[in-house]
Design an enzyme around this catalytic site. Structure first.
Site, PDB file in Angstrom:
ATOM      1  N   GLU A  46      -9.752   6.878  -6.443  1.00  0.00           N
ATOM      2  CA  GLU A  46      -8.413   6.298  -6.360  1.00  0.00           C
ATOM      3  C   GLU A  46      -7.409   7.259  -5.738  1.00  0.00           C
ATOM      4  O   GLU A  46      -6.551   6.859  -4.969  1.00  0.00           O
ATOM      5  CB  GLU A  46      -7.934   5.833  -7.734  1.00  0.00           C
ATOM      6  CG  GLU A  46      -8.719   4.651  -8.309  1.00  0.00           C
ATOM      7  CD  GLU A  46      -8.678   3.407  -7.423  1.00  0.00           C
ATOM      8  OE1 GLU A  46      -7.780   3.317  -6.559  1.00  0.00           O
ATOM      9  OE2 GLU A  46      -9.542   2.535  -7.584  1.00  0.00           O
ATOM     10  N   TYR A 129       0.154   2.564  -9.696  1.00  0.00           N
ATOM     11  CA  TYR A 129      -1.070   1.925  -9.204  1.00  0.00           C
ATOM     12  C   TYR A 129      -2.316   2.636  -9.726  1.00  0.00           C
ATOM     13  O   TYR A 129      -3.223   2.006 -10.284  1.00  0.00           O
ATOM     14  CB  TYR A 129      -1.116   1.884  -7.658  1.00  0.00           C
ATOM     15  CG  TYR A 129      -2.528   1.618  -7.214  1.00  0.00           C
ATOM     16  CD1 TYR A 129      -3.070   0.343  -7.304  1.00  0.00           C
ATOM     17  CD2 TYR A 129      -3.366   2.665  -6.816  1.00  0.00           C
ATOM     18  CE1 TYR A 129      -4.399   0.099  -6.994  1.00  0.00           C
ATOM     19  CE2 TYR A 129      -4.691   2.427  -6.501  1.00  0.00           C
ATOM     20  CZ  TYR A 129      -5.205   1.152  -6.596  1.00  0.00           C
ATOM     21  OH  TYR A 129      -6.512   0.922  -6.314  1.00  0.00           O
ATOM     22  N   ASP A 147      -1.754  -3.156  -5.658  1.00  0.00           N
ATOM     23  CA  ASP A 147      -1.640  -2.259  -4.506  1.00  0.00           C
ATOM     24  C   ASP A 147      -1.091  -3.072  -3.341  1.00  0.00           C
ATOM     25  O   ASP A 147      -0.756  -4.240  -3.478  1.00  0.00           O
ATOM     26  CB  ASP A 147      -3.002  -1.641  -4.172  1.00  0.00           C
ATOM     27  CG  ASP A 147      -3.928  -2.649  -3.528  1.00  0.00           C
ATOM     28  OD1 ASP A 147      -3.740  -3.864  -3.753  1.00  0.00           O
ATOM     29  OD2 ASP A 147      -4.829  -2.248  -2.790  1.00  0.00           O
ATOM     30  N   CYS A 202      -7.413 -10.945   4.305  1.00  0.00           N
ATOM     31  CA  CYS A 202      -5.966 -11.161   4.365  1.00  0.00           C
ATOM     32  C   CYS A 202      -5.289  -9.862   4.797  1.00  0.00           C
ATOM     33  O   CYS A 202      -4.454  -9.304   4.101  1.00  0.00           O
ATOM     34  CB  CYS A 202      -5.462 -11.615   2.995  1.00  0.00           C
ATOM     35  SG  CYS A 202      -3.790 -12.279   2.981  1.00  0.00           S
ATOM     36  N   CYS A 209      -8.140 -15.943   8.424  1.00  0.00           N
ATOM     37  CA  CYS A 209      -7.936 -17.119   7.581  1.00  0.00           C
ATOM     38  C   CYS A 209      -9.122 -18.091   7.565  1.00  0.00           C
ATOM     39  O   CYS A 209      -9.412 -18.676   6.519  1.00  0.00           O
ATOM     40  CB  CYS A 209      -6.653 -17.836   7.987  1.00  0.00           C
ATOM     41  SG  CYS A 209      -5.189 -16.782   7.846  1.00  0.00           S
ATOM     42  N   CYS A 212     -11.333 -17.241   4.842  1.00  0.00           N
ATOM     43  CA  CYS A 212     -10.724 -16.965   3.539  1.00  0.00           C
ATOM     44  C   CYS A 212     -10.920 -18.112   2.550  1.00  0.00           C
ATOM     45  O   CYS A 212     -10.648 -19.274   2.865  1.00  0.00           O
ATOM     46  CB  CYS A 212      -9.230 -16.695   3.701  1.00  0.00           C
ATOM     47  SG  CYS A 212      -8.416 -16.296   2.142  1.00  0.00           S
ATOM     48  N   CYS A 218      -3.452 -21.847   0.439  1.00  0.00           N
ATOM     49  CA  CYS A 218      -2.528 -20.750   0.766  1.00  0.00           C
ATOM     50  C   CYS A 218      -1.161 -21.277   1.195  1.00  0.00           C
ATOM     51  O   CYS A 218      -1.037 -22.029   2.163  1.00  0.00           O
ATOM     52  CB  CYS A 218      -3.125 -19.892   1.880  1.00  0.00           C
ATOM     53  SG  CYS A 218      -2.034 -18.565   2.438  1.00  0.00           S
TER      54      CYS A 218
END
Length: 313
Positions: A46, A129, A147, A202, A209, A212, A218
């Site tokens: 991270e 985060y 995030d 995305c 798209c 997706c 959406c």
DNA sequence: CAAACGTGGGT
DNA sequence: TACCCAAGTTT
């Protein structure tokens, strides 16, 4: 009323479910997601991933965790070794902070990465985060993890705007909270899936798209995929000035670049480097002196004797 | 809160 | 080739 809020709940749970379903076939096989990775391994990933692409982190993470599989193993070495192993990942203060995380874990937490949000947040380099990412991905607690990817997915799929607005931690966390299932394990799966969706499909620049799983519902697509408003100035990339002149270069000639140049020399040297050698990397003596001093102040460099510098012990 | 903080990937 | 942007945090 009742019907309305009911559908709203269904839609949001559907977003979570669709993302999780897609994740099972669409996700990357990243080393820090594999079974058996320790909380320390998750924390290291991270920190390394802050503002840094996955492809650059992978080899460094693997070498790092192989060399320092526990906080104690890293804490036993000089911070300079951490800075050297950090290589060219960027923002090298993260290496110093990770070393401090190791030290703190040994001194305050029995050699383990702490589990509570409060204790995680107290670690250097661990902010909103990262604390949540570790609590959720390593310890399977139930928290929203937000995030830049998640903010963008929610902005488009739920709000219908082309891009995420400026970060507003409180509102962002509350918004994502609404999308998460009650069960901690499902909530964790949802957070990882939303992040991965934002990273692979995305995306900020050219979203995929057609691939997706959320495209059918959406809000942004349904609104006709409006383009983002033109010249949005970002902190590090100011837009053109009032006279329409070309924007200033962000990096070349900045202290950031000079710090990087200087530190690269120290990182590659095995012995203390004479200042005469550092003089070679940048012509402006004043800027050199200033940035070298800042490296020392940040714990990234150490003066040895009168005319030499090295990574800190 | 805006600015500082590295380095390179992707289009 | 530019130029945006990348699993943010700190001061």
């Amino acid at each position: 009323m009742i019907t309305c809020s009911y559908h709203r709940v269904v839609t949001k749970l559907s977003i979570a479910a669709a993302a999780v379903d897609w994740y099972s076939i669409g996700a990357r096989d990243l080393p820090w997601r594999r079974p058996g990775v320790s909380p320390w391994g998750v924390l290291v990933s991270e920190i390394m991933l802050q503002q840094t692409q996955v492809s650059r982190v992978e080899p460094v993470w693997t070498a790092w965790c192989s060399r320092w599989p526990t906080p104690a193993s890293l804490a036993a070495e000089p911070v300079g070794e951490a800075i050297r192993a950090w290589g060219r990942l960027g923002y090298p203060r993260r290496a110093v902070r990770l070393h401090s995380c190791a030290t703190a874990s040994v001194q305050r937490h029995g050699g383990r990465v702490p589990e509570s949000l409060t204790e995680l947040l107290a670690l250097p380099g661990v902010g909103t985060y990262t604390a949540r990412a570790v609590a959720v991905f390593a310890f399977r607690q139930r928290h929203p993890v937000v995030d830049t990817n998640v903010r963008r997915v929610v902005a488009r799929a739920v709000t219908g705007s082309p891009a995420a607005g400026p970060a507003t931690t409180g509102a962002d966390l509350a918004g994502v909270e609404q999308l998460l299932p009650a069960d901690p394990e499902s909530a964790a799966a949802t957070s990882i899936a939303l992040m991965e969706l934002g990273a692979l499909l995305c995306t900020a620049r050219a979203p995929r798209c057609p691939e997706c799983p959320l495209s059918g519902s959406c809000a942004w697509r349904l609104a006709g995929s409006p383009a983002p408003t033109p010249a949005a100035a970002t902190p590090d990339a100011p837009a053109a000035n009032a006279r329409g002149q070309r924007r200033s270069q962000r990096y070349l000639g900045t202290d950031r670049q000079v710090r990087g140049l200087l530190l690269a020399v120290l990182r590659e040297a095995t012995d203390p480097v004479p200042t005469a050698r550092l003089d070679l990397v940048w012509p402006d003596a004043e800027q050199r002196a200033r940035t070298l001093a800042s490296l020392v102040a940040d714990g990234l460099a150490h003066q040895v004797g009168t005319g030499h510098y090295a990574l800190p012990a």
